[in-house]
Design an enzyme around this catalytic site. Structure first.
Site, mmCIF file in Angstrom:
data_model
loop_
_atom_site.group_PDB
_atom_site.id
_atom_site.type_symbol
_atom_site.label_atom_id
_atom_site.label_comp_id
_atom_site.label_asym_id
_atom_site.label_seq_id
_atom_site.Cartn_x
_atom_site.Cartn_y
_atom_site.Cartn_z
ATOM 1 N N GLU A 1 -12.866 3.737 12.041
ATOM 2 C CA GLU A 1 -12.154 4.225 13.180
ATOM 3 C C GLU A 1 -11.265 3.140 13.671
ATOM 4 O O GLU A 1 -12.201 2.355 14.295
ATOM 5 C CB GLU A 1 -12.953 5.229 13.986
ATOM 6 C CG GLU A 1 -13.237 6.561 13.486
ATOM 7 C CD GLU A 1 -12.020 7.542 13.448
ATOM 8 O OE1 GLU A 1 -11.051 7.191 13.948
ATOM 9 O OE2 GLU A 1 -12.217 8.772 13.284
ATOM 10 N N HIS B 1 -8.697 5.338 9.709
ATOM 11 C CA HIS B 1 -8.362 6.451 10.550
ATOM 12 C C HIS B 1 -7.824 5.753 11.957
ATOM 13 O O HIS B 1 -8.196 4.433 12.084
ATOM 14 C CB HIS B 1 -9.726 7.154 11.149
ATOM 15 C CG HIS B 1 -10.216 7.801 9.871
ATOM 16 N ND1 HIS B 1 -10.399 9.193 9.909
ATOM 17 C CD2 HIS B 1 -11.232 7.433 9.262
ATOM 18 C CE1 HIS B 1 -11.159 9.448 8.716
ATOM 19 N NE2 HIS B 1 -11.798 8.458 8.524
ATOM 20 N N TYR B 2 -7.147 6.433 12.726
ATOM 21 C CA TYR B 2 -7.006 6.017 14.091
ATOM 22 C C TYR B 2 -7.849 7.064 15.092
ATOM 23 O O TYR B 2 -8.124 8.201 14.508
ATOM 24 C CB TYR B 2 -5.788 5.849 14.601
ATOM 25 C CG TYR B 2 -4.792 7.126 14.731
ATOM 26 C CD1 TYR B 2 -5.207 8.333 15.293
ATOM 27 C CD2 TYR B 2 -3.404 6.922 14.592
ATOM 28 C CE1 TYR B 2 -4.439 9.338 15.441
ATOM 29 C CE2 TYR B 2 -2.442 8.217 14.263
ATOM 30 C CZ TYR B 2 -2.923 9.215 15.080
ATOM 31 O OH TYR B 2 -2.314 10.528 15.310
ATOM 32 N N THR B 3 -8.211 6.502 16.239
ATOM 33 C CA THR B 3 -9.172 7.575 16.970
ATOM 34 C C THR B 3 -8.541 8.638 17.566
ATOM 35 O O THR B 3 -9.096 9.761 17.797
ATOM 36 C CB THR B 3 -9.914 6.919 18.065
ATOM 37 O OG1 THR B 3 -8.891 6.117 18.759
ATOM 38 C CG2 THR B 3 -10.915 5.802 17.365
ATOM 39 N N ASP C 1 -3.232 10.256 10.858
ATOM 40 C CA ASP C 1 -3.760 9.029 10.840
ATOM 41 C C ASP C 1 -3.937 8.318 9.608
ATOM 42 O O ASP C 1 -4.298 8.759 8.651
ATOM 43 C CB ASP C 1 -4.984 8.983 11.960
ATOM 44 C CG ASP C 1 -6.090 9.788 11.250
ATOM 45 O OD1 ASP C 1 -6.154 10.991 10.478
ATOM 46 O OD2 ASP C 1 -7.302 9.162 11.204
ATOM 47 N N HIS D 1 -6.523 8.400 6.501
ATOM 48 C CA HIS D 1 -7.050 9.851 6.571
ATOM 49 C C HIS D 1 -5.854 11.020 6.323
ATOM 50 O O HIS D 1 -6.037 11.916 5.591
ATOM 51 C CB HIS D 1 -7.287 10.292 7.888
ATOM 52 C CG HIS D 1 -8.340 11.276 8.014
ATOM 53 N ND1 HIS D 1 -8.695 11.717 9.421
ATOM 54 C CD2 HIS D 1 -9.002 12.126 7.191
ATOM 55 C CE1 HIS D 1 -9.431 12.902 9.221
ATOM 56 N NE2 HIS D 1 -9.729 13.143 7.747
#
Ligand SMILES: [Zn+2]
Length: 238
Positions: A92, A27-29, A144, A134
Site C-alpha cells: 500500500e 496499491h494506493y491507500t 489504484d 490493483h
C-alpha cells in the site's frame, strides 16, 4: 538497503497456494492521510491489510509477514487465476487517491517503493509480468495506484512490463483487442470490455485514457501483449 519498521496488523490468515507468493500487487491507500490508512489496515473490524505500507516520506512499515495471506486484493483475476490474495504480496502506497485529492507520488516514496519491490522480487523470484496494479486485477472496481504512478520507472528496474511502442500497422477490432487483453492477464472482459480497456490505458497509456479502442490504444495493446507472450513463454521454460 530498505529500513523496515514493524507495525503488525492482525488482518491475515494462511495462504492456500503452494509456492506463493509469486505475484506483487501495488496499491494506493486512497485515504485522507497515512495515519488514517494505517489505522484502518490494522483494524480487526475492517478486515483489510497489506504486507507493507510506504509512507509519503519513504518510511516502510511491515504489517503482515510475507508467508501469510494479507487481505488487499479482494475479488480479483489475473492470467487465469482468481482470489489473488493467495498468490500475492501487497504494498500500500500512501496517497489520497482519486476520492480525496489524487496527487503525484513524492520522490522519496518512489525510491522506497522501488527498493522494497526489488528486494521482494529477488527474495521470491517474482516474474516481472506478475508485478501489477490493483486496477489491473480488479478493473471494474479499482483505480489504484492510478495514472500518476510511474510504471516506466519501475520497468527500468525490472519491475512490471512496459513498452513505449505506439506504432501500429493496423487498428484492432474488439475481438482482437479482447484476445490481447486476455493474453496480458486481464479478466472481466465479458462483464465490461470498456472498463477493462480503460484500466489498460490507466496502466500502459496513462496520458491517453480515452476508454476507446483507437489506433494509439491498439498499437500499445499489441506491443504489451507481445511482451507478455514472450515473458510467459520464458517463465514456462524455467
Ligand atoms: Zn488497492
Amino acid at each position: 538497503m530498505v529500513l523496515i519498521h514493524e507495525q503488525p496488523s492482525p488482518n491475515h490468515d494462511e495462504r492456500q497456494k503452494p509456492g506463493a507468493p509469486d505475484m506483487l500487487v501495488l496499491h494506493y491507500t486512497g485515504m485522507e492521510s497515512g495515519a488514517v490508512a494505517l489505522e484502518r489496515l490494522c483494524d480487526p473490524a475492517v478486515r483489510v491489510s497489506a504486507h507493507y505500507l510506504v509512507e509519503e516520506d519513504g518510511r516502510v512499515l511491515r504489517l503482515v509477514p510475507e508467508h501469510r495471506r494479507a487481505w488487499h486484493a479482494g475479488l480479483s483475476h489475473w492470467a487465469g487465476e482468481d482470489n489473488l490474495n493467495d498468490a500475492s504480496l501487497g504494498i500500500e502506497i500512501v496517497n489520497p487517491g482519486h476520492e480525496f485529492g489524487y496527487r503525484p507520488f513524492p520522490e522519496l516514496q518512489m525510491q522506497a517503493v522501488i527498493e522494497l519491490s526489488v528486494v521482494l522480487r529477488n527474495r521470491h523470484g517474482i516474474a516481472r509480468h506478475r508485478i501489477v496494479g490493483h486496477s489491473d486485477i480488479a478493473p471494474l472496481r479499482k483505480e489504484d495506484p492510478g495514472e500518476l504512478f510511474d510504471w516506466p520507472r519501475l520497468a527500468r528496474h525490472g519491475l512490471g512490463l512496459w513498452s513505449d511502442d505506439v506504432q501500429s500497422r493496423d487498428s484492432l477490432n474488439e475481438e482482437e483487442a479482447r484476445r490481447a487483453l486476455a493474453t496480458i492477464g486481464y479478466g472481466y472482459l465479458d462483464e465490461d470490455f470498456g472498463r477493462v480497456l480503460l484500466a489498460f490505458q490507466r496502466r500502459f497509456l496513462p496520458d491517453h485514457m480515452s476508454g476507446k479502442l483507437d489506433v494509439r490504444t491498439a498499437g500499445r495493446l499489441s506491443a504489451i501483449a507481445a511482451l507478455h507472450e514472450n515473458a510467459s513463454l520464458h517463465s514456462e521454460c524455467d
